[in-house]
Design an enzyme around this catalytic site. Structure first.
Site, mmCIF file in Angstrom:
data_model
loop_
_atom_site.group_PDB
_atom_site.id
_atom_site.type_symbol
_atom_site.label_atom_id
_atom_site.label_comp_id
_atom_site.label_asym_id
_atom_site.label_seq_id
_atom_site.Cartn_x
_atom_site.Cartn_y
_atom_site.Cartn_z
ATOM 1 N N CYS A 1 32.747 39.158 40.174
ATOM 2 C CA CYS A 1 32.708 40.084 39.025
ATOM 3 C C CYS A 1 32.804 41.560 39.418
ATOM 4 O O CYS A 1 33.657 42.285 38.870
ATOM 5 C CB CYS A 1 31.445 39.871 38.197
ATOM 6 S SG CYS A 1 30.811 38.208 38.167
ATOM 7 N N ARG B 1 27.096 31.984 49.252
ATOM 8 C CA ARG B 1 25.727 31.992 48.740
ATOM 9 C C ARG B 1 24.850 31.181 49.685
ATOM 10 O O ARG B 1 25.212 30.065 50.062
ATOM 11 C CB ARG B 1 25.660 31.403 47.321
ATOM 12 C CG ARG B 1 26.460 32.187 46.303
ATOM 13 C CD ARG B 1 26.366 31.587 44.922
ATOM 14 N NE ARG B 1 27.298 32.249 44.005
ATOM 15 C CZ ARG B 1 27.499 31.884 42.743
ATOM 16 N NH1 ARG B 1 26.812 30.860 42.242
ATOM 17 N NH2 ARG B 1 28.359 32.534 41.982
ATOM 18 N N GLN C 1 35.864 30.134 43.924
ATOM 19 C CA GLN C 1 35.581 30.166 42.490
ATOM 20 C C GLN C 1 36.852 30.557 41.743
ATOM 21 O O GLN C 1 37.490 31.548 42.082
ATOM 22 C CB GLN C 1 34.477 31.195 42.228
ATOM 23 C CG GLN C 1 33.627 30.908 41.018
ATOM 24 C CD GLN C 1 32.378 31.792 41.006
ATOM 25 O OE1 GLN C 1 32.411 32.915 41.478
ATOM 26 N NE2 GLN C 1 31.302 31.282 40.461
ATOM 27 N N ASP D 1 37.744 32.273 39.194
ATOM 28 C CA ASP D 1 37.133 33.253 38.305
ATOM 29 C C ASP D 1 38.193 33.957 37.466
ATOM 30 O O ASP D 1 39.282 34.244 37.949
ATOM 31 C CB ASP D 1 36.432 34.327 39.154
ATOM 32 C CG ASP D 1 34.943 34.340 38.908
ATOM 33 O OD1 ASP D 1 34.510 33.749 37.909
ATOM 34 O OD2 ASP D 1 34.232 34.948 39.709
ATOM 35 N N HIS E 1 38.129 37.341 34.532
ATOM 36 C CA HIS E 1 37.405 38.310 33.716
ATOM 37 C C HIS E 1 38.394 38.893 32.721
ATOM 38 O O HIS E 1 39.455 39.397 33.104
ATOM 39 C CB HIS E 1 36.766 39.388 34.594
ATOM 40 C CG HIS E 1 35.663 38.847 35.430
ATOM 41 N ND1 HIS E 1 35.876 38.359 36.706
ATOM 42 C CD2 HIS E 1 34.351 38.638 35.154
ATOM 43 C CE1 HIS E 1 34.732 37.904 37.195
ATOM 44 N NE2 HIS E 1 33.797 38.053 36.271
ATOM 45 N N LYS F 1 26.083 32.337 27.323
ATOM 46 C CA LYS F 1 27.253 31.624 27.852
ATOM 47 C C LYS F 1 27.441 30.279 27.163
ATOM 48 O O LYS F 1 26.498 29.710 26.597
ATOM 49 C CB LYS F 1 27.131 31.423 29.363
ATOM 50 C CG LYS F 1 25.886 30.667 29.800
ATOM 51 C CD LYS F 1 25.818 30.514 31.316
ATOM 52 C CE LYS F 1 24.564 29.761 31.735
ATOM 53 N NZ LYS F 1 24.581 29.353 33.143
ATOM 54 N N HIS G 1 33.485 36.506 31.091
ATOM 55 C CA HIS G 1 33.587 35.795 32.376
ATOM 56 C C HIS G 1 34.017 34.361 32.062
ATOM 57 O O HIS G 1 33.450 33.736 31.164
ATOM 58 C CB HIS G 1 32.243 35.738 33.093
ATOM 59 C CG HIS G 1 31.597 37.063 33.342
ATOM 60 N ND1 HIS G 1 31.392 37.569 34.604
ATOM 61 C CD2 HIS G 1 31.072 37.984 32.486
ATOM 62 C CE1 HIS G 1 30.769 38.738 34.512
ATOM 63 N NE2 HIS G 1 30.570 39.002 33.241
#
Length: 639
Positions: free
Chosen positions: A335, A364, A382, A384, A386, A465, A511
């Site tokens: 992000c 992580r 990921q 991802d 946005h 979410k 997201h």
């Protein structure tokens, strides 16, 4: 007279009057002896309770048998107490921590001098069955704190649990056959209600989950309402083991792990093919909807994470390093990098929505005990996205994201359920914005007619979410896709666009992830398909086998023609019997096997054997290529 009676309302709306202090078990007997026999617990004004609790006020009630969701939970918790009683009989110095209900069963954490081994489980099970047959009544008692302290004077674990019970809460114990345990309940009325259970395994567990505390011994068990339910569960376990992605990953040469990088997968050639296909599938789909793909650095300055708010919420799970006397962190998510890309240019309302996507590698830190093949790793990719929108575009963009997710999951044959997760306790930002965000998500789901559940307090710290839970071929549930609405990061990064009135205003960020983690999604797919991937994903789509060495030149010709058509093909040139070669290709779950002999060579045809299908089919080389190209294009599921 009315003061001595209570009004009881049943689930069907019917009402009856009973004497004040009536118990659920007495109500059940008044309705039907068979109902009374089957009931193991109930609820009074929506609170699950024992059958023997007196009802002192007007109440709505329900009665639960062992097959109900509520009843099964009571049965499993009661079986944990049964386990503890059996352990106490066999090992008198045992002290007991907690024994909660978990999926399909229960566990109990125990401190004792005897070190448990797997053979002990059978001994404990036999003792549990004896207690079931002895049919002890399970008795609930309300006690003072002083009484409870005396009862558990020799069990420091229970005394510690007693100390954390809120002062305004009643202290209760449950007794069965002389065994007493500190517990809120509720429980089954007697031990003979606990018929179908099995102890599964032993592990170590830190007391109260704190690694600074002592290590206890944990016994896991399962419990079910019926013998058939338990048998079905073990059939499920057997099937799950056949599909285990770690086992199949090794057999199919998809991925490996090394002590040199714990929790970080190495993708072998076959596994990388599948990953590439997954990425390309989503990449091409996103391009249709005008997503622009970007790439952000793996490592960024620590101050960026402090600015985004991730530092406060994720620093325990992040990896850090120092470069030129500045602190940096490996990114745990993509992000903040996308916020910087957005901020690199000036934007007008005419530019929005901006759909920014990345297949970004993130890191992580997970505890070693939590690692689980590809399903829980320390680094993963990921998918991802946005999406930067104006407030008026929010609902349409969320609807589009849901459309993409639905398309992708249908390709894999996944059924799914939708969950709306709302504001958590540690939320960031203004309450009004949170309310707006939650309302927007609800509006989209309602407008599209999507059935969903509310998951109170489980939103991200920056916004509510929508989570998508898929079900695999054997009905296990996994949360993968997510859509999150965020008013906070645009504020923290001072993101703006120029609106119709030539004013600088904040965009809203959505997201969105479809696979979530590509690594985890691959692990799920391996188990979903049992390693027998659909043709478009299969690392080797075709295996060519010759009847004898005399056909080698024709094998090469067929292989070359298939490769020119972008079909993944190998030849088995080993000096082995034909049956062995065919069997080995089937063990590798190859979608198509071509067997070539004299007749095929003379006629320039191929004899086709499809995985898990009876019968053979003879086609020209070109007809076979057209057939499987169409199957790849349509992304057909295995039949």
């Amino acid at each position: 007279m009315s003061n001595q009676q209570v009004t009881i309302q049943f689930p069907n709306g019917e009402q009856k009057r009973f004497a004040k202090g009536v118990m659920l078990t007495e109500i059940a007997k008044s309705l039907s002896p068979s109902l009374a026999k089957k009931s193991i617990a109930g609820s009074v004004n929506t609170t699950t309770t024992d059958l023997t609790r007196p009802i002192l006020v007007d109440a709505e009630i329900s009665l639960y048998d062992a097959s109900s969701k509520e009843g099964l939970k009571v049965l499993r918790h009661s079986t944990a107490h049964l386990l503890a009683q059996a352990v106490k009989r066999l090992f008198p110095d045992a002290k007991f921590g907690v024994g909660p209900v978990i999926e399909n069963g229960f566990y109990y954490d125990i401190e004792m001098s005897h070190v448990l081994v797997p053979e002990d489980l059978q001994k404990i099970e036999r003792e549990m069955k004896k207690i079931v047959n002895e049919n002890y009544t399970v008795i609930r008692k309300e006690v003072s704190r002083e009484e409870a302290a005396n009862i558990f004077a020799h069990d420091h674990l229970k005394l510690e649990l007693l100390e954390v019970i809120p002062t305004e809460e009643l202290v209760t114990v449950y007794e069965q056959g002389g065994f007493v345990d500190l517990c809120r309940g509720p429980h089954v009325p007697s031990t003979n209600k606990l018929q179908h259970f099995k102890l599964m395994n032993i592990s170590g567990a830190y007391w109260r989950g704190d690694k600074n505390n002592q290590m206890l011994q944990r016994i896991y068990g399962v419990a079910f309402a019926t013998k058939e339910d338990m048998q079905d569960y073990f059939v499920f376990l057997e099937e799950a083991e056949k599909r285990n992605h770690r086992k199949l990953g090794k057999e199919l040469q998809l991925f490996m792990f090394s002590e040199e990088a714990p929790g970080m997968p190495f993708y072998l050639a076959n596994g990388q093919i599948i990953r590439n296909e997954l990425e390309n599938f989503l990449r091409n789909l996103q391009a249709i909807y005008d997503y622009k793909e970007v790439r952000t650095p793996l490592m960024m300055n620590q101050r960026l994470w402090e600015q985004s708010g991730h530092w406060q919420h994720y620093k325990e799970n992040m990896y850090f390093t120092q470069v030129d006397e500045q602190k940096f962190a490996l990114k745990p998510m993509n992000c903040p990098g996308h916020m910087l890309i957005y901020k690199n240019d000036l934007h007008s309302y005419r530019d929005l929505p901006i759909r920014m996507a990345e297949f970004g590698q993130v890191h992580r830190h997970e505890f070693s005990g939590a690692l689980n093949g590809l399903l829980r790793v320390r680094t993963f990719c990921q998918d991802d996205a946005h999406i930067f929108v104006t407030p008026s575009q929010i609902e349409d963009e969320i609807a589009l994201a849901l459309k993409i997710i639905d398309h992708v999951y249908k390709v894999f044959g996944f059924e799914y359920e939708v969950e709306l997760s709302t504001r958590p306790e540690d939320y960031m930002g203004e309450l009004d914005l949170w309310n707006q965000a939650e309302e927007a998500l609800e509006n989209v789901l309602n407008r599209l007619g999507i059935t969903y559940k509310i998951n109170e307090g489980d939103g991200a710290f920056y916004g509510p979410k929508i989570d998508i839970h898929i079900r695999d071929a054997i009905k296990r549930s996994y949360q993968c896709a997510t859509i999150q609405l965020d008013f906070q990061l645009p504020e923290k990064f001072d993101l703006t666009y120029v609106n119709e009135d030539n004013e600088k205003v904040r965009p809203v960020v959505i997201h969105r992830a479809v696979f979530g983690s590509i690594d985890r999604f691959l692990g799920i797919l391996i188990e979903h398909f049992g390693g027998a991937f659909p043709l478009w994903l299969a690392p080797r789509q075709v295996q060519v086998i010759g009847v004898s060495e005399a056909h080698t030149a024709y094998l090469e010709k067929v292989k070359d023609r298939l490769r020119q058509a972008n079909i993944r093909v190998d030849i088995d040139k080993r000096n082995e019997k034909l049956g062995r070669k065919i069997r080995d290709a089937q063990m590798q779950k190859t979608p198509y096997i071509l067997v070539l002999g004299d007749q095929e060579q003379q006629n320039e045809t191929v004899t086709v054997r499809a995985f898990k299908q009876d019968g053979l089919n003879t086609l020209s080389i070109e007809a076979f290529i057209k057939q499987i190209q169409l199957e790849i294009l349509n992304k057909q599921l295995p039949s």
